[in-house]
Design a protein around this motif. Structure first.
Motif, mmCIF file in Angstrom:
data_model
loop_
_atom_site.group_PDB
_atom_site.id
_atom_site.type_symbol
_atom_site.label_atom_id
_atom_site.label_comp_id
_atom_site.label_asym_id
_atom_site.label_seq_id
_atom_site.Cartn_x
_atom_site.Cartn_y
_atom_site.Cartn_z
ATOM 1 N N THR A 262 1.340 -4.761 -9.358
ATOM 2 C CA THR A 262 2.506 -5.289 -8.646
ATOM 3 C C THR A 262 2.967 -6.571 -9.339
ATOM 4 O O THR A 262 2.183 -7.236 -10.013
ATOM 5 C CB THR A 262 2.161 -5.612 -7.174
ATOM 6 N N LYS B 264 0.837 -1.206 0.000
ATOM 7 C CA LYS B 264 0.000 0.000 0.000
ATOM 8 C C LYS B 264 0.873 1.260 0.000
ATOM 9 O O LYS B 264 0.555 2.244 -0.662
ATOM 10 C CB LYS B 264 -0.963 -0.028 1.192
ATOM 11 N N ALA C 63 3.519 -0.377 -9.970
ATOM 12 C CA ALA C 63 3.967 0.343 -8.773
ATOM 13 C C ALA C 63 5.194 -0.309 -8.146
ATOM 14 O O ALA C 63 6.126 0.378 -7.748
ATOM 15 C CB ALA C 63 2.835 0.395 -7.742
ATOM 16 N N ARG D 13 1.297 7.294 -6.495
ATOM 17 C CA ARG D 13 0.209 8.211 -6.805
ATOM 18 C C ARG D 13 0.477 9.609 -6.247
ATOM 19 O O ARG D 13 0.394 10.603 -6.955
ATOM 20 C CB ARG D 13 -1.081 7.644 -6.217
ATOM 21 N N TYR E 275 -1.001 0.888 -10.220
ATOM 22 C CA TYR E 275 -1.644 0.078 -9.184
ATOM 23 C C TYR E 275 -1.196 -1.384 -9.258
ATOM 24 O O TYR E 275 -1.544 -2.195 -8.424
ATOM 25 C CB TYR E 275 -3.182 0.142 -9.330
ATOM 26 N N LYS F 9 2.033 1.832 -3.557
ATOM 27 C CA LYS F 9 0.976 2.355 -4.435
ATOM 28 C C LYS F 9 0.681 3.815 -4.091
ATOM 29 O O LYS F 9 0.513 4.662 -4.970
ATOM 30 C CB LYS F 9 -0.293 1.500 -4.298
#
Ligand code: PLP
Length: 465
Positions: A161, A143, A236, A150, A159, A146
């Motif tokens: 992986t 997380k 990401a 952004r 988004y 990501k």
């Protein structure tokens, strides 16, 4: 001493001690779920109930003592049992202030631990988010990656992986989505969208029957191909265990990780090193990344962080990544728990003071050499390999073709070792041992002797040697 339920005035009391194995077994069957082991096996073999641990020895309800060469089954126990210094540190913290919450609520041990982790981890890793264990660490790392892509504005659409075949990164939905163990994953699919798997570097066997170095090159090249295929702007992060546990201690080349680093840099993909199993001395260095000169963007840890004395994990990243995020949108109630942090601080101090990372390196080299001398020419052994105090014996039904055993031979060898008083573990095609860092050479000798005896006996009984 174990606990027994007594009926006192209609209220169940669990304070009186007994060694009633039958009752505890029944209570376990009645009230416990047994993760990642099928119910039938537990019913047949019974739950394993231990009453005492000292050094690396574990004693069960029946009074049997075994050498625990698996660091409490999960490889988390790196300092053995009964460590009073850690117990005292936890007691002191619990009686001072046991827990104060999350966000900006800290007690001293948590802040000190963050600073120590910044000191111990490779490269520019400097800023820590805490968790309660490995899956939470992986979840947090994914997380964080990501969110960074952004909010930094670098890749607002990223988004996706990428991880590798045979990877294990944990059980929560995000960590599970980047995990390739079908037995735990399949039933919970679909996974978190946007993930793909690429080949993983393996020793001894690989799916294309290639020479090792050429196969490692293919694995790295495949990462670039996959990033291009997915669209670099959408990717990401890449996550990998620096040394994978699947099928036993998979140590890739330095070149492999150097190429992965270059490819991630070229495409703005964050590199997450999952050191949940390898961190804090297992491979003979604080972190396995050091063996490959690898400086990841994010590193996950848990397990041996506290030597298994308290559930705690952490994620560490660079200032550049941390500073690009106005607010980390992720939290766990017990993240940075003060008493767990006290356990971790004590575990790290002991390893530093007693030179246990160097011991793991030296005793690990000794252990590996002894294991290889005893077994590498055995007809059912394909390869003996390892790093630090993490070793495996990879078996084969046919040395010419490297065929895997399709039957229970490897499990039976592990069981035979247990019957002779040494706990090891089957990991796919291999038998693994990952003892606490305090294991003595005499105990390592015993483990080698018992392992060789089990392999010889089972092979002979089955007409394999
Ligand atoms: N990542 C790796 C590399 C692991 O080996 C594990 C557990 O074995 C995990 C993550 C998950 O950790 P936990 O079981 O503490 O959630």
């Amino acid at each position: 001493m174990v606990l027994q339920r007594l009926q006192i005035g209609g209220i169940q009391d669990v304070t009186a001690a007994t060694s009633n194995a039958d009752e505890l077994t029944k209570l376990a069957f009645d009230h416990c779920l047994f993760p990642v082991i099928d119910q039938e096996t537990v019913r047949r073999e019974g739950p394993r109930i231990y009453v005492k641990g000292e050094g690396i020895e574990l004693t069960d309800l029946a009074g049997n003592t075994t050498l625990d060469m698996m660091g409490s089954h999960t490889r988390a126990n790196s300092l053995g049992y009964g460590n009073r210094e850690i117990a005292q540190a936890v007691f002191d913290q619990m009686t001072a202030v046991h827990y104060v919450g999350t966000t900006s609520h800290f007690a001293e041990p948590t802040i000190r631990l963050a600073a120590t982790l910044a000191e111990l981890t490779p490269g520019g890793l400097n800023r820590v988010a805490f968790t309660s264990g490995g899956s939470e660490s992986v979840e947090t790392a994914l997380k964080l990656a990501k969110q960074y892509q952004r909010e930094s504005g670098n890749k607002p659409r990223a988004y996706k992986t990428i991880s590798r075949w045979n990877a294990y990164h944990g059980s929560s939905m995000g960590a599970l989505s980047v995990t390739d163990w079908l037995a735990v994953r399949e039933i919970f699919e679909p996974r978190v969208p946007g993930h793909s798997f690429i080949p993983n570097p393996t020793r001894y066997r690989n799916p294309f029957d290639m020479a090792e170095e050429a196969y490692f090159e293919l694995c790295a090249t495949y990462l670039e191909r996959e990033i291009e295929l997915q669209g670099p702007d959408t990717v990401a992060a890449f996550i990998g265990e620096p040394v994978m546990q699947a099928n036993g201690v998979q140590v890739p080349s330095r070149h492999y990780w150097q190429r992965v680093r270059e490819i991630c840099d070229k495409h703005g993909v964050l590199l997450i090193a999952d050191e949940v199993i390898t961190g804090f001395g297992r491979t003979g260095s604080w972190f396995a990344c050091e063996h490959f000169g690898l400086e990841p963007d994010i590193l996950t840890m848990a397990k041996a962080l506290s030597g298994g004395y308290a559930p705690i994990g952490a994620v560490i990243t660079t200032d550049a990544i941390a500073d690009a995020i106005p607010m980390l949108r992720h939290v766990h109630t017990f993240a940075g728990h003060a008493s767990a942090a006290a356990a971790a601080n004590a575990a790290i101090s002991i390893k530093r003071r007693d030179g246990l990372i160097e011991t793991a390196r030296e005793n690990g080299a000794y252990f590996g050499a002894e294991l290889a001398a005893a077994l590498e020419n055995h007809p059912i052994v394909g390869q003996v390999r390892g790093l630090g105090l993490w070793h495996c014996v990879d078996f084969t039904a046919d040395r010419a073709t490297k065929a895997k055993f399709e039957d229970d031979t490897v499990s039976v060898i592990v069981e035979r070792m247990r019957a002779h008083g040494v706990l090891a573990c089957r990991i796919g095609t291999a038998l693994e041992m990952s003892p606490p860092l305090i294991t003595t050479r005499a105990q390592l000798d015993t483990a080698v002797e018992v392992c060789a005896r089990a392999v010889n006996d089972v092979a002979r009984e089955r007409g394999l040697a």
